[in-house]
Design a protein around this motif. Structure first.
Motif, mmCIF file in Angstrom:
data_model
loop_
_atom_site.group_PDB
_atom_site.id
_atom_site.type_symbol
_atom_site.label_atom_id
_atom_site.label_comp_id
_atom_site.label_asym_id
_atom_site.label_seq_id
_atom_site.Cartn_x
_atom_site.Cartn_y
_atom_site.Cartn_z
ATOM 1 N N ALA A 187 0.823 -1.207 0.000
ATOM 2 C CA ALA A 187 0.000 0.000 0.000
ATOM 3 C C ALA A 187 0.860 1.262 0.000
ATOM 4 C CB ALA A 187 -0.928 -0.010 1.213
ATOM 5 N N ALA A 188 2.153 1.138 -0.258
ATOM 6 C CA ALA A 188 3.042 2.308 -0.268
ATOM 7 C C ALA A 188 2.809 3.089 -1.564
ATOM 8 C CB ALA A 188 4.494 1.877 -0.147
ATOM 9 N N HIS A 189 1.759 3.887 -1.559
ATOM 10 C CA HIS A 189 1.350 4.578 -2.772
ATOM 11 C C HIS A 189 2.467 5.442 -3.342
ATOM 12 C CE1 HIS A 189 -2.883 3.486 -3.179
ATOM 13 N NE2 HIS A 189 -2.855 3.316 -1.870
ATOM 14 N N ALA A 190 2.514 5.520 -4.666
ATOM 15 C CA ALA A 190 3.498 6.271 -5.440
ATOM 16 C C ALA A 190 4.863 5.591 -5.443
ATOM 17 C CB ALA A 190 3.633 7.723 -4.955
ATOM 18 N N ASN A 191 5.020 4.595 -4.599
ATOM 19 C CA ASN A 191 6.299 3.892 -4.550
ATOM 20 C C ASN A 191 6.079 2.453 -4.081
ATOM 21 O OD1 ASN A 191 9.034 3.925 -5.019
ATOM 22 N ND2 ASN A 191 9.521 4.390 -2.883
ATOM 23 N N ALA A 192 5.013 1.849 -4.577
ATOM 24 C CA ALA A 192 4.618 0.518 -4.098
ATOM 25 C C ALA A 192 5.556 -0.548 -4.630
ATOM 26 C CB ALA A 192 3.185 0.232 -4.522
ATOM 27 N N ARG A 193 5.586 -1.686 -3.917
ATOM 28 C CA ARG A 193 6.357 -2.834 -4.373
ATOM 29 C C ARG A 193 5.415 -3.957 -4.739
ATOM 30 N NH1 ARG A 193 11.872 -3.319 -3.112
ATOM 31 N NH2 ARG A 193 12.639 -1.283 -2.474
ATOM 32 N N ILE A 194 5.770 -4.654 -5.806
ATOM 33 C CA ILE A 194 4.954 -5.787 -6.231
ATOM 34 C C ILE A 194 5.139 -6.926 -5.241
ATOM 35 C CG2 ILE A 194 4.642 -7.527 -8.033
ATOM 36 C CD1 ILE A 194 5.495 -5.416 -10.070
ATOM 37 N N GLU A 195 4.030 -7.472 -4.746
ATOM 38 C CA GLU A 195 4.121 -8.589 -3.804
ATOM 39 C C GLU A 195 3.786 -9.908 -4.475
ATOM 40 O OE1 GLU A 195 2.127 -7.470 -0.005
ATOM 41 O OE2 GLU A 195 4.256 -7.003 0.329
ATOM 42 N N GLY B 115 -7.585 -2.401 -2.311
ATOM 43 C CA GLY B 115 -8.289 -2.302 -3.583
ATOM 44 C C GLY B 115 -8.122 -0.965 -4.275
ATOM 45 N N ARG B 116 -7.129 -0.188 -3.871
ATOM 46 C CA ARG B 116 -6.883 1.077 -4.552
ATOM 47 C C ARG B 116 -5.701 0.929 -5.499
ATOM 48 N NH1 ARG B 116 -8.346 6.294 -1.149
ATOM 49 N NH2 ARG B 116 -8.404 7.033 -3.299
ATOM 50 N N ILE B 117 -5.672 1.811 -6.506
ATOM 51 C CA ILE B 117 -4.612 1.728 -7.506
ATOM 52 C C ILE B 117 -3.309 2.242 -6.911
ATOM 53 C CG2 ILE B 117 -3.815 2.659 -9.710
ATOM 54 C CD1 ILE B 117 -6.793 2.715 -10.506
ATOM 55 N N THR B 118 -2.232 1.515 -7.183
ATOM 56 C CA THR B 118 -0.909 1.939 -6.734
ATOM 57 C C THR B 118 -0.024 2.125 -7.953
ATOM 58 O OG1 THR B 118 -0.290 -0.380 -6.544
ATOM 59 C CG2 THR B 118 -1.005 0.713 -4.528
ATOM 60 N N THR B 119 1.056 2.897 -7.787
ATOM 61 C CA THR B 119 2.086 2.936 -8.826
ATOM 62 C C THR B 119 3.430 2.626 -8.184
ATOM 63 O OG1 THR B 119 2.545 5.305 -8.652
ATOM 64 C CG2 THR B 119 0.802 4.650 -10.172
ATOM 65 N N LEU B 120 4.381 2.272 -9.038
ATOM 66 C CA LEU B 120 5.635 1.689 -8.570
ATOM 67 C C LEU B 120 6.794 2.670 -8.563
ATOM 68 C CD1 LEU B 120 5.431 -1.620 -10.642
ATOM 69 C CD2 LEU B 120 4.405 -1.147 -8.430
ATOM 70 N N GLY B 121 6.501 3.956 -8.744
ATOM 71 C CA GLY B 121 7.594 4.924 -8.840
ATOM 72 C C GLY B 121 8.029 5.073 -10.286
ATOM 73 N N ARG B 122 8.682 6.197 -10.574
ATOM 74 C CA ARG B 122 9.085 6.481 -11.944
ATOM 75 C C ARG B 122 9.946 5.355 -12.504
ATOM 76 N NH1 ARG B 122 7.622 11.504 -13.761
ATOM 77 N NH2 ARG B 122 7.780 10.453 -15.754
#
Lengths: 412, 412
Positions: free
Chosen positions: B106-114, B144-151
């Protein structure tokens, strides 16, 4: 808390400044004690850009991929609106269609909303969230793929949320300050209506008046949603906009309430079709399956067992229509000599509940057009409207002269 | 069927023509018998535009809404790529992160794929789908919210899919034809490396060489993913690009393999901090909690119980850092006289596995910079790299002179 639905169209969220302006209106309603559901369109121009890319990539596109692409514009606005509200100190979050979820049919690019379970959003309201910003125009199919509701679908999203949450009112913010007797860009004499019946609004919307998506009005009529159309550029007031309501709550008793038009029409003619029982079904069945929205239909008098069949459809469905009809011909289901597409036509319509009880409206309409030298190509009528297909170059002239002829600039 | 992962970066899908070009490469691999997973970035410029809007709307944004907004660009490309492949007759469909699902933290804007459960996509491959086009850079949180993995996160998406599907290879298509001894836009003498070790690539990526996202290399190293970086603008060939591989499979035995740089650095200095045990934790704890990626740290010699503490961080995190430190000061957790941000610095680094066994690299680097009159502000070293912070105006000069000094234009 009472719930209010506010929908902002593309021009109302076209820039960050406009999103801020819209957010301030939302803030005013929150201050009055409402829990607000905000439905947003894509920033103006964005959806057209996406649709253009899809069409260029694949003219006969897979509608599931079309939906995946064109739904993205609303997601952007929803997030930006939520952020803007948060900056104002209003607890808000965004929801994409699949997150709510907005459950729709699998009819991609033209899906219908089947259910909006209110639990997810309601539980957030219960926790203190004041505004749910929902991406309009989109939903999720039974297969879990993204669907869209057709152009203007955010209006339908708004009305469906108003019904699902039993909202006090559904305010549709757009770039016009209400419903006019005709398009003010075409006739300067156009006059704003304070009220209009659901039935008239339906005809105006479906005829391309473009203020509200047709299905949103049908839905509002069915679920008795108080629907208001107003401008996001005017100062807020209780008198603002046009209220769309039941017939008994209206209205001036005049034969014609408005002149509508639709620019993006095409006239298709099947030359020399073998005339036999069932021929209409054989022609319009494949068109329907191909997703072509056939509007007007005329069949010429049959000569020696053959006839010409003419119909109109949206101009962007001409390719689909041609493919469907040529396919049916190849399979031997129908037989025709030629298929001619006239893509230089438009539709102009007079609409009014008063038509039911007053005669002579059609005659007056045809004479007005004739006096201007405008040739009528196809005529279609219903209880409360008369439509004609004419050359597109006469569009403005026809609208202006009909508006004058029925004296729509005058209040009753 | 063997699986291949192909990732196309923003410039490789910047226009419909480029998407078509990329799709043709995918078609070639399908023809070889692969089931292909294509990971796409947003069309180039799109993500920057979205990030710009978010920053303008809310400088200290809610990262959950940031993610909802900035993830939309990839959805567009994924749908367009699927449509393009379909037009070529290749069975394909698009997947958004939440549809796969790409499960992340749930680390939004810098999430890690689990986790990436392969079932949904595999079952479609089993039904005859040849290409799964997946929107890179995004996933779905436990809530259930959208995350992104960082630039640059699409690289990580690609490697994670390669690991999850046990792919034969993970090809990263970008706008450069491989990994260079330095940025060819800065030094014309830059030379392409045919192979590079994971370790060196890691340093180069994290130091801003920008060919691959750091985490994608870490992940490839951990899961032994054969990772290839190549240009989508070159003709396909087996010799194309740079292979990122284990150290033993490399390589020239030279002290320095490449010169990396990072333009977007800021140097922050806390003036006159009360020096006591635990002070570093008191300073860097709040920064970490605020999501500030602190890179280099130096602490001056303490005088009379006070010291200056300097650290570097990405320039776009300066506001966050200031807020976190001023907050800690207000709470009494730390005490300092002033906080100075120098946003006119950059980082230049020499990287090479050979450094482990060869001495004198640092001395040569410092002398080279000194000879050019470039003042070094901060130094940091690891086993295989030496980094310096210098004024940004010297960036090009520093890179060029170091590239020359270590004779990187010559093959070993």
């Amino acid at each position: 808390m009472p719930v209010l639905v506010m929908k902002f169209g593309g021009t109302s969220v076209a820039t960050l400044d406009r999103i801020k302006r819209a957010a301030k209106r939302v803030g005013l309603e929150v201050a009055k004690g409402y829990d607000v559901i905000v439905i947003v369109s894509a920033m103006s121009g964005k959806t057209n850009e996406l649709v253009g890319w899809v069409n260029e990539t694949s003219p006969l596109y897979d509608a599931r991929e079309y939906d995946a692409v064109v739904s993205s514009g609303e997601n952007v606005t929803a997030g930006l609106m939520a952020l803007t509200l948060q900056e104002m100190g209003v607890p808000a979050r965004s929801w994409q269609g699949w997150q709510v979820p907005v459950k729709t049919t699998a009819a991609h690019a033209n899906a219908r909303i089947e259910d909006i379970p209110p639990e997810n959003i309601s539980s957030k309201f219960a926790e203190g969230m004041k505004v749910a910003v929902v991406a309009g125009f989109q939903g999720i199919s039974p297969e879990g793929r993204i669907t869209t509701l057709g152009r203007g679908g955010s209006d339908t999203t708004a009305v469906a949320f108003a019904a699902a949450f039993d909202a006090d009112r559904c305010d549709i913010y757009t770039d016009v300050d209400g419903v006019y007797t005709t398009d003010p860009r075409i006739s300067q004499k156009a006059r704003k209506l304070h009220k209009i019946s659901f039935e008239e609004m339906l005809e105006l919307a479906s005829l391309g008046a473009k203020v509200l998506q047709t299905r949103s009005v049908e839905l509002a009529m069915r679920y008795k949603v108080k629907l208001r159309v107003l401008s996001s550029f005017e100062e807020p007031s209780d008198e603002a906009g046009t209220l769309v309501c039941d017939e008994e709550d209206t209205m001036e008793n005049r034969p014609v309430s408005g002149i509508a038009y639709s620019r993006d029409e095409a006239k298709m003619t099947l030359i020399s079709v073998a005339d036999r029982p069932g021929i209409a079904a054989a022609i319009f069945g494949p068109l329907s399956e191909a997703g072509v929205n056939v509007d007007m239909i005329i069949q010429n008098i049959s000569e020696e067992g053959r006839t010409d069949m003419t119909f109109s459809c949206p101009i962007d469905q001409v390719l689909r229509a041609q493919k469907a009809l040529n396919g049916a011909k190849e399979k031997g289901d129908i037989n025709f000599h030629d298929l001619i597409a006239d893509t230089d036509v438009c539709k102009v319509s007079a609409v009014g509940i008063g038509m039911r009880s007053q005669s002579g409206v059609a005659a007056k309409m045809f004479k007005t057009l004739s006096d201007e030298g405008i040739n009528i190509k196809v005529i279609a009528t219903s209880e409360i409207k008369i439509s004609v297909l004419i050359d597109r170059k006469y569009l403005e002239l026809a609208v202006q002269s009909l508006h004058d002829a029925f004296e729509l600039e005058k209040t009753a």
